[in-house]
Design an enzyme around this catalytic site. Structure first.
Site, PDB file in Angstrom:
ATOM      1  N   ASN A   9       1.501 -10.282   6.540  1.00 37.43           N
ATOM      2  CA  ASN A   9       0.879  -9.100   7.150  1.00 37.43           C
ATOM      3  C   ASN A   9       0.137  -8.342   6.054  1.00 37.43           C
ATOM      4  OD1 ASN A   9       0.232  -6.715   8.402  1.00 37.43           O
ATOM      5  ND2 ASN A   9       2.358  -6.048   8.727  1.00 37.43           N
ATOM      6  N   TRP A  10      -1.184  -8.414   6.101  1.00 40.18           N
ATOM      7  CA  TRP A  10      -1.991  -7.803   5.026  1.00 40.18           C
ATOM      8  C   TRP A  10      -2.131  -6.296   5.193  1.00 40.18           C
ATOM      9  CZ3 TRP A  10      -6.654 -11.821   4.533  1.00 40.18           C
ATOM     10  CH2 TRP A  10      -6.118 -13.062   4.183  1.00 40.18           C
ATOM     11  N   LYS A  11      -1.699  -5.765   6.316  1.00 41.59           N
ATOM     12  CA  LYS A  11      -1.792  -4.319   6.597  1.00 41.59           C
ATOM     13  C   LYS A  11      -3.220  -3.817   6.334  1.00 41.59           C
ATOM     14  CE  LYS A  11       3.117  -3.996   5.794  1.00 41.59           C
ATOM     15  NZ  LYS A  11       4.281  -3.196   5.415  1.00 41.59           N
ATOM     16  N   HIS A  97       4.998  -3.105  15.178  1.00 39.67           N
ATOM     17  CA  HIS A  97       5.358  -3.061  13.758  1.00 39.67           C
ATOM     18  C   HIS A  97       5.877  -1.663  13.418  1.00 39.67           C
ATOM     19  CE1 HIS A  97       4.983  -2.825   9.412  1.00 39.67           C
ATOM     20  NE2 HIS A  97       5.156  -4.135   9.444  1.00 39.67           N
ATOM     21  N   GLU A  99       5.253   0.399  11.184  1.00 36.29           N
ATOM     22  CA  GLU A  99       4.251   1.422  10.865  1.00 36.29           C
ATOM     23  C   GLU A  99       3.528   1.904  12.125  1.00 36.29           C
ATOM     24  OE1 GLU A  99       2.722  -1.124   7.869  1.00 36.29           O
ATOM     25  OE2 GLU A  99       4.613  -0.781   6.837  1.00 36.29           O
ATOM     26  N   GLU A 169      12.747  -6.106  10.911  1.00 36.90           N
ATOM     27  CA  GLU A 169      12.295  -5.456   9.675  1.00 36.90           C
ATOM     28  C   GLU A 169      12.975  -4.094   9.554  1.00 36.90           C
ATOM     29  OE1 GLU A 169       8.193  -7.010   8.311  1.00 36.90           O
ATOM     30  OE2 GLU A 169       7.808  -5.587   9.916  1.00 36.90           O
ATOM     31  N   GLY A 175       8.379  -2.166   1.953  1.00 35.89           N
ATOM     32  CA  GLY A 175       7.577  -1.575   0.885  1.00 35.89           C
ATOM     33  C   GLY A 175       8.377  -0.776  -0.123  1.00 35.89           C
ATOM     34  N   SER A 215      10.371  -6.232   1.961  1.00 26.75           N
ATOM     35  CA  SER A 215      10.441  -6.561   0.531  1.00 26.75           C
ATOM     36  C   SER A 215      10.818  -8.021   0.266  1.00 26.75           C
ATOM     37  CB  SER A 215      11.396  -5.610  -0.206  1.00 26.75           C
ATOM     38  OG  SER A 215      10.920  -4.278  -0.109  1.00 26.75           O
TER      39      SER A 215
END
Ligand code: 13P
Length: 253
Positions: A9-11, A97, A99, A169, A175, A215
Site C-alpha cells: 500500500n503506497w498510500k 483502511h 486511515e 491492521e 507506521g 510495521s
C-alpha cells in the site's frame, strides 16, 4: 492451501517517475516466484494507476486501488467508481483502511457498501480491520474486530464472501515501528477466521486469506508468516523501496 499474499500500500507517496520505476523494479525482481508460489499486488495513488499498470506489463503482479466510492456514477465530486478502477486495470481495492476510518471518518456502514459494490463490480475487496491502542489497552480488541467484521460483511452471501480478503491492521502498529507480536497477530487472525466460520461455514473460512499489516519489514515477515492463520502481509512504508518489498516477498514464500 492458502497461497501467501503480499500487498504493498503506497498510500499518498511516490510521483510519476518513482511510481513507475518502483513498479518495474518489483516486477523484475520477483518474476521467478510471483503467481506460482505467492500472490503480489501493489496499491499506488489513483493518478498513477494507469502508468503503473503499464509498468507491470506482463508480470503477474496485480494492481489495486486504495479506495473508491460505492455508487456506480453520478454527482459525487472527487470520487472514483469501481468501473473506473476496472477500466484502468485494477483487480483489487482496499476497503476501510485504518486511515480512511480514522483520518477521513469512514463508518462500518459505508465500508460495507464499498465491499458489496466492489464484488458486484468485479473488483476483489480487501476489508481492513483493527483496533486503536486505547481499545487494546481497555481489552476491547476482540469486540472491535468482531464489530468491524460483522458490519463490514453484513448482507454478503457465501458466494460473495469468497471474493474477499481480510487485512488485520492494529492501528497502533501502523507506521509506528511497533509490530504486533506473532502471537498477537495469530490471536486476532484466529478470531477473524472463527467469526467467518460462524457467519458462513468452516470450509469457506479456511479458504479466505487474512493478511497482517502494521510495521511489516523484511526482518519480521517470516515469523509472522509462520503463524497458522497469517496468510500474507499488507505493507506500507517498506513497500516503497523495491529492495525491502522484494525481501518481504521472498520471506513470505
Ligand atoms: P506500515 O507498514 O507503514 O506500518 O503501514 C501499514 C499499512 O497501513 C498498510 O496498509
Amino acid at each position: 492451501m492458502r497461497k501467501p499474499f503480499v500487498a504493498g500500500n503506497w498510500k499518498m507517496n511516490t510521483d510519476g517517475n518513482s511510481s513507475v520505476s518502483l513498479a518495474k523494479a518489483i516486477a523484475c525482481g520477483s518474476s521467478n516466484i510471483v503467481g506460482r508460489s505467492v500472490s503480489v499486488a501493489v496499491f499506488p495513488p489513483f493518478n498513477y494507476l494507469t502508468s503503473v499498470f503499464k509498468a507491470l506489463n506482463k508480470s503477474n503482479i496485480a494492481l489495486g486501488a486504495q479506495d473508491f466510492y460505492f455508487e456506480p456514477d453520478g454527482a459525487f465530486t472527487g470520487e472514483i467508481s469501481v468501473a473506473m478502477l476496472k477500466d484502468v486495470g485494477c483487480n483489487y481495492a482496499l476497503c476501510g483502511h485504518s486511515e480512511r476510518r480514522h483520518v477521513i471518518g469512514e463508518t462500518d456502514e459505508l465500508i460495507n457498501k464499498k465491499v458489496d459494490a466492489a464484488i458486484s463490480g468485479g473488483i476483489l475487496p480487501i476489508l481492513c480491520v483493527g483496533e486503536l491502542l486505547d481499545e487494546r489497552k481497555a481489552s476491547q480488541t476482540n469486540k472491535v474486530i468482531t464489530r468491524q467484521i460483522k458490519k463490514g460483511l453484513a448482507g454478503l452471501n457465501a458466494e460473495k464472501i469468497s471474493a474477499v480478503t481480510i487485512a488485520y491492521e492494529p492501528v497502533w502498529a501502523i507506521g509506528t515501528g511497533l509490530t504486533a507480536t506473532p502471537q498477537q497477530a495469530q490471536d486476532a487472525h484466529k478470531l477473524i477466521r472463527n467469526l467467518l466460520a460462524e457467519i458462513y461455514e468452516a470450509r469457506l473460512s479456511e479458504e479466505i486469506r487474512i493478511l497482517y499489516g502494521g510495521s511489516v519489514k523484511p526482518e519480521n515477515t517470516a515469523e509472522l508468516m509462520q503463524q497458522q492463520d497469517v496468510d500474507g502481509v499488507l505493507v506500507g512504508g517498506a513497500s516503497l523501496k523495491a529492495d525491502s518489498f522484494l525481501s518481504i516477498i521472498q520471506a513470505a514464500v
